[in-house]
Design a protein around this motif. Structure first.
Motif, mmCIF file in Angstrom:
data_model
loop_
_atom_site.group_PDB
_atom_site.id
_atom_site.type_symbol
_atom_site.label_atom_id
_atom_site.label_comp_id
_atom_site.label_asym_id
_atom_site.label_seq_id
_atom_site.Cartn_x
_atom_site.Cartn_y
_atom_site.Cartn_z
ATOM 1 N N UNK A 113 0.939 -1.257 -0.139
ATOM 2 C CA UNK A 113 0.277 -0.267 0.159
ATOM 3 C C UNK A 113 1.294 1.298 0.511
ATOM 4 N N UNK A 114 0.755 1.838 -0.621
ATOM 5 C CA UNK A 114 1.512 3.331 -0.993
ATOM 6 C C UNK A 114 1.243 4.400 0.032
ATOM 7 N N UNK A 115 2.154 4.472 0.869
ATOM 8 C CA UNK A 115 2.057 5.818 2.123
ATOM 9 C C UNK A 115 2.560 6.878 1.348
ATOM 10 N N UNK A 116 3.363 7.224 0.467
ATOM 11 C CA UNK A 116 3.970 8.329 0.840
ATOM 12 C C UNK A 116 4.324 8.720 -1.353
ATOM 13 N N UNK A 117 4.280 9.824 -1.168
ATOM 14 C CA UNK A 117 4.760 9.444 -2.930
ATOM 15 C C UNK A 117 5.224 10.750 -3.083
ATOM 16 N N UNK A 118 6.401 11.538 -3.666
ATOM 17 C CA UNK A 118 7.258 12.270 -4.571
ATOM 18 C C UNK A 118 7.938 12.269 -6.048
ATOM 19 N N UNK A 119 7.551 13.464 -6.742
ATOM 20 C CA UNK A 119 7.823 13.499 -7.671
ATOM 21 C C UNK A 119 8.411 14.836 -7.768
ATOM 22 N N UNK A 120 9.843 14.854 -8.302
ATOM 23 C CA UNK A 120 10.565 16.007 -9.127
ATOM 24 C C UNK A 120 10.947 16.209 -10.104
ATOM 25 N N UNK A 121 10.869 17.347 -10.642
ATOM 26 C CA UNK A 121 10.939 17.325 -12.086
ATOM 27 C C UNK A 121 11.905 18.586 -11.390
ATOM 28 N N UNK A 122 13.358 18.616 -12.236
ATOM 29 C CA UNK A 122 14.455 19.197 -11.448
ATOM 30 C C UNK A 122 13.708 20.305 -13.130
ATOM 31 N N UNK A 123 13.837 19.969 -14.018
ATOM 32 C CA UNK A 123 13.978 21.228 -15.312
ATOM 33 C C UNK A 123 12.899 22.160 -15.008
ATOM 34 N N UNK A 124 11.650 22.061 -14.405
ATOM 35 C CA UNK A 124 10.452 22.857 -13.984
ATOM 36 C C UNK A 124 10.327 23.282 -12.972
ATOM 37 N N UNK A 125 11.458 23.165 -12.129
ATOM 38 C CA UNK A 125 11.248 23.386 -10.860
ATOM 39 C C UNK A 125 9.943 23.175 -9.689
ATOM 40 N N UNK A 126 9.462 21.701 -10.553
ATOM 41 C CA UNK A 126 8.094 21.449 -9.392
ATOM 42 C C UNK A 126 8.435 19.810 -9.032
ATOM 43 N N UNK A 127 7.933 20.528 -7.632
ATOM 44 C CA UNK A 127 7.862 19.089 -6.717
ATOM 45 C C UNK A 127 6.256 18.468 -6.683
#
Length: 280
Positions: free
Chosen positions: A128-142
């Protein structure tokens, strides 16, 4: 973030999800800086094949994952770790495990194309997913999410689109490595008939995250891999998106869609997969 769902999850897996998110966010900031260092195909000589010419790795992939593993090992001793480059490290029985894709979209990264991501997740022992993070280095979005706490982009809440049709909107997908997956051609043809624009960008995590942000109405992948798919899946679900199935098994297909377009997207998805089975 302090919902009843989160309290129950904390009790069940024995982890402080607020602290886990704090550590994950710090790691993302470090990884983004490592990925954004100047690079071009002419000067980058660290590209190596893994299983095929379309499956490659760079020094950055390995350095980022090594640093993340070391940091998580200190912060959460006993937790398991599953990484794209260094495989599985088992934790203590009953402990959650982290999922790391240091550079999701290595082919883009290796060729100087600015569309890749750092992906990090935490899952309970049953997956079961508890935490998720996806960071886009080129657009400065997390993008971030903790189970039961909603989805966020750079700290601001995000929601899946309120679209009620695929027509006129964007549908994200990805190749199966370098090739089409079964049913992909049929699905793309049906989407084209509905004037729905398909995009294949080269990072599963970022493609799924676009549904969470409301930019894409839906996304589909032919084979779900937890290291790059599970964090973004949780983020999209916390943003209100519908996932079919809710939690795919490894290498199982996944459809992710805005709730108002779920019936249409599901029907197209089902027919495309049936056509693929008939063509075998």
């Amino acid at each position: 973030m302090n919902t009843n769902a989160n309290v129950n999850v904390n009790r069940n897996v024995g982890v402080d999800l607020d602290r886990a998110l704090e550590v994950a966010t710090g790691l993302a900031a470090w990884a983004v800086e490592a990925i954004r260092r100047p690079r071009s195909p002419a000067t980058a000589t660290d590209v190596r094949e893994k299983d095929s010419p379309a499956d490659i790795v760079t020094d950055t992939d390995e350095a980022v994952e090594a640093h993340v593993r070391e940091t998580l090992g200190r912060a959460f001793p006993g937790h398991g770790i599953v990484g794209e480059e260094y495989g599985r490290t088992d934790g203590t029985p009953g402990a959650p495990h982290w999922l790391i894709d240091p550079v999701d979209g290595t082919t883009n990264y290796a060729h100087g194309i600015g569309w890749c991501s750092f992906s990090l997740g935490l899952a309970a022992p049953d997956g079961t997913p508890l935490l998720g993070l996806v960071a886009d280095p080129w657009r400065g979005e997390t993008f971030t999410a903790v189970r039961g706490g909603g989805a966020f982009l750079n700290g601001a809440p995000v929601r899946a689109a309120d679209h009620t049709t695929l027509t006129g909107h964007v549908f994200m997908t990805e190749w199966a490595a370098h090739a089409h997956w079964p049913g992909m051609d049929a699905l793309m043809a049906r989407l084209a008939d509905r004037h729905c624009t398909v995009r294949v960008m080269g990072s599963t995590a970022l493609s799924l995250a676009q549904v969470a942000a409301g930019r894409a109405t839906a996304a589909a992948i032919g084979g779900f891999h937890h290291v790059d798919g599970l964090p973004a899946l949780l983020i999209a679900q916390e943003a209100g998106a519908v996932a079919l199935p809710e939690l795919p098994a490894y290498n199982e297909p996944l459809l992710l869609t805005a709730p108002g377009a779920a019936q249409e997207a599901s029907a197209l998805w089902t027919r495309s997969r049936e056509a693929a089975r008939r063509d075998r």
